[in-house]
Scaffold this active site. Structure first.
Site, PDB file in Angstrom:
ATOM      1  CB  SER A 100      -8.209   8.106  35.578  1.00  0.00           C
ATOM      2  OG  SER A 100      -9.074   8.581  34.575  1.00  0.00           O
ATOM      3  CE  LYS A 103      -8.161  12.338  34.907  1.00  0.00           C
ATOM      4  NZ  LYS A 103      -8.408  11.207  34.001  1.00  0.00           N
ATOM      5  CE1 TYR A 204     -10.800  12.223  37.491  1.00  0.00           C
ATOM      6  CE2 TYR A 204     -12.420  10.625  36.712  1.00  0.00           C
ATOM      7  CZ  TYR A 204     -11.102  10.987  36.933  1.00  0.00           C
ATOM      8  OH  TYR A 204     -10.090  10.117  36.596  1.00  0.00           O
TER       9      TYR A 204
END
Length: 421
Positions: A100, A103, A204
Site C-alpha cells: 500500500s 498508493k 480504508y
C-alpha cells in the site's frame, strides 16, 4: 475540463496560509546525494542500536531503514535476514513488496493529471470508468447468514472520494462485511457493493486500486508505463517497479509470517513478480533508498534534483485535510492473520489528504503535527515531516500488518532519528 468544487468538498485554506506554505515549499528546493552506508558516527550508532536490538530480540526478522533531513543528516542501515529459509542476510539494497505504499505514487500520478486539466477531483469516477456507474450500496447485511439487501447509491463516488478512502469501498481486513460477502448466483459487482454512501465515512479499502485504473484510462498508458515515464524515471528510482527484473530477483526480501512461539517462517503469500495488470493500490516493489527519494520530492515542493514532478500547489493540497469534519478512526481488524488493529491512528482526530494520513497532534520526540504517513501490509512504513524537513522509511517484510512489535520498532527508529539530528 476542470470542474467547480462540489458542495461537499472541504473548504480551502485561507489565502495567507496558502501563500505561507507555498513560500516554504519554494524555499526548500531539495538536492540530494546518493545515500551511502553509515560511517559509524555516534549519531548513526544510536539508530543502529534500536534496529539491531529489535532483530536481536526476535521482534522482527529483518529491517532496512533510511532517514534524511534538510540539514544533511542521513542514515541508512540493514539488520537481520531477508529470507529465513535460505538464511540470506538483509542488505541496504534489499527490494521489498511495498504494497500500500504504492498508493502515494498512484495519488501523485492522479494529481499530475489534475494539473493538466485531464482529471477533476470532484468529477464522478464513472466519467472516466463507466464500470463505476450505477453502483450499489448495502442496505442490510446479516452477519449470521450472509443474507443482504442492496440498493442504488444516492451519490456517485468522485475522484476525491477515491483518493481519500471515503468512497464506501473496504478491504476484507477492514470490514467483516467485505470479508464475508458472497454474491448471489448471477449477480456481479464491478466494485462494491459500497458499505456506505460516498462521503459519509472514512474506511480504508480498494479505492486507490480504482484511481490507478482511472490514471490508465485518462493517460492511455498502462500504470507501469506511466509511472516509469512520469515519476520513477525522472526521480531516478531505478529499483522501483511492478515487475522485478530477473537480475534483481536475488535482492527481493521474502514475506514472512510470525509463528506460534515467535519464530518467523516464509509465508505462503508472496507477490507475483511478473504481472500484466497493475495494481495502483498495492503492486509496487521498491527499496528504502528509492522510496526516500520519492518522499524527498515532497520536501522539495514537488521537485528533486531539478526534476519537477508536481507543482507546489499540488503538494499543498495532497497534505491538506480533504475529508472535512470526518476523522480517520482507529479500527479493529476483521482478519487478524492479515492485519492487526489500526491502533497507530489518533482515533477520530487524524485526517486524510490526497493519498496520506495526516497526523493531528505533534508527537513528543517524533514527528510534527501535520506530518504525512502511511505503510504497507507487510510492515513497511514511512513519514514525511514537512515542518522540520525530515523523512523516514522503515521496511520489514512480514505479516500481520500493524504487528505491535513492528510498530514498536518503527516508533523506536523514529525517536532515534529525531534524537540523532
Amino acid at each position: 475540463m476542470t470542474q467547480a468544487p462540489s458542495p461537499d468538498a472541504p473548504r480551502a485554506p485561507g489565502r495567507s496560509f496558502m501563500l505561507a506554505v507555498l513560500a516554504l515549499l519554494l524555499a526548500t528546493s531539495v538536492v540530494v546525494t546518493p545515500l551511502v552506508p553509515t560511517t559509524g558516527s555516534t549519531r548513526e550508532q544510536a539508530v543502529d542500536k534500536v534496529l539491531s536490538e529489535a532483530v536481536g530480540r526476535g521482534d522482527v526478522p529483518g529491517v532496512v531503514a533510511v532517514a534524511t533531513d534538510r540539514q544533511g543528516f542521513q542514515y541508512q542501515g540493514a539488520f537481520g535476514i531477508a529470507d529465513r529459509t535460505s538464511g540470506r542476510p538483509m542488505t541496504t539494497d534489499a527490494i521489498f513488496w511495498i504494497a500500500s505504499m504504492t498508493k502515494a505514487v498512484t495519488s501523485v500520478a492522479a494529481m499530475q493529471l489534475v494539473e493538466q486539466g485531464r482529471l477533476s477531483l470532484d468529477a464522478p469516477a464513472e466519467q472516466y470508468l463507466p464500470e463505476l456507474a450505477d453502483l450499489k450500496v448495502f442496505e442490510s447485511f446479516d452477519v449470521r447468514t450472509g443474507a443482504y439487501v442492496v440498493r442504488s447509491t444516492m451519490k456517485r463516488p468522485t475522484i476525491r472520494h477515491l483518493l481519500t478512502h471515503t468512497s464506501g469501498l473496504g478491504y476484507n481486513f477492514t470490514s467483516p462485511i467485505v470479508r464475508d460477502f458472497k454474491p448471489r448466483t448471477g449477480e456481479r459487482y464491478a466494485a462494491g457493493p459500497l458499505l456506505f454512501e460516498p462521503g459519509e465515512r472514512w474506511l480504508y479499502g480498494t479505492s486507490t486500486d480504482w484511481v490507478g485504473r482511472v490514471v490508465e484510462a485518462v493517460s492511455g498508458q498502462s500504470l507501469e508505463a506511466y509511472f516509469r515515464d512520469r515519476i520513477l524515471g525522472p526521480l531516478g528510482l531505478a529499483d522501483t517497479f511492478f515487475n522485478v527484473p530477473p537480475d534483481r530477483e536475488p535482492r527481493v526480501a521474502a514475506v514472512h509470517r510470525r509463528q506460534p512461539g515467535g519464530r518467523f517462517e516464509v509465508g505462503p503469500i508472496q507477490q507475483a513478480r511478473s504481472v500484466t495488470q497493475f495494481n495502483g493500490g498495492g503492486g509496487l516493489f521498491s527499496t528504502a533508498t528509492d522510496y526516500t527519494r520519492f518522499l524527498q520530492m515532497f520536501l522539495g515542493g514537488g521537485a528533486l534534483n531539478g526534476a519537477r514532478i508536481l507543482s507546489p500547489h499540488s503538494v499543498v493540497l495532497m497534505g491538506q485535510n480533504q475529508i472535512g469534519g470526518l476523522g480517520v478512526p482507529a479500527s479493529t481488524s476483521a482478519l487478524p492473520e492479515a492485519s492487526g488493529d489500526f491502533s497507530f491512528i489518533a482515533d477520530g482526530r487524524d485526517k486524510w489528504g490526497l493519498g496520506f494520513l495526516i497526523t493531528a497532534d505533534a508527537q513528543q520526540g517524533k514527528r510534527s503535527a501535520g506530518s504525512l504517513s502511511w505503510g504497507g501490509i507487510n510492515n513497511t512504513y514511512f513519514w514525511v515531516d514537512r515542518m522540520r524537513g525530515v523523512t523516514g522509511v522503515i521496511m520489514m517484510q512480514y505479516r500481520p500488518f500493524a504487528d505491535r512489535r513492528a510498530l514498536a520498532t518503527y516508533d523506536a527508529f523514529e525517536r532515534a532519528v529525531y534524537h540523532a539530528r
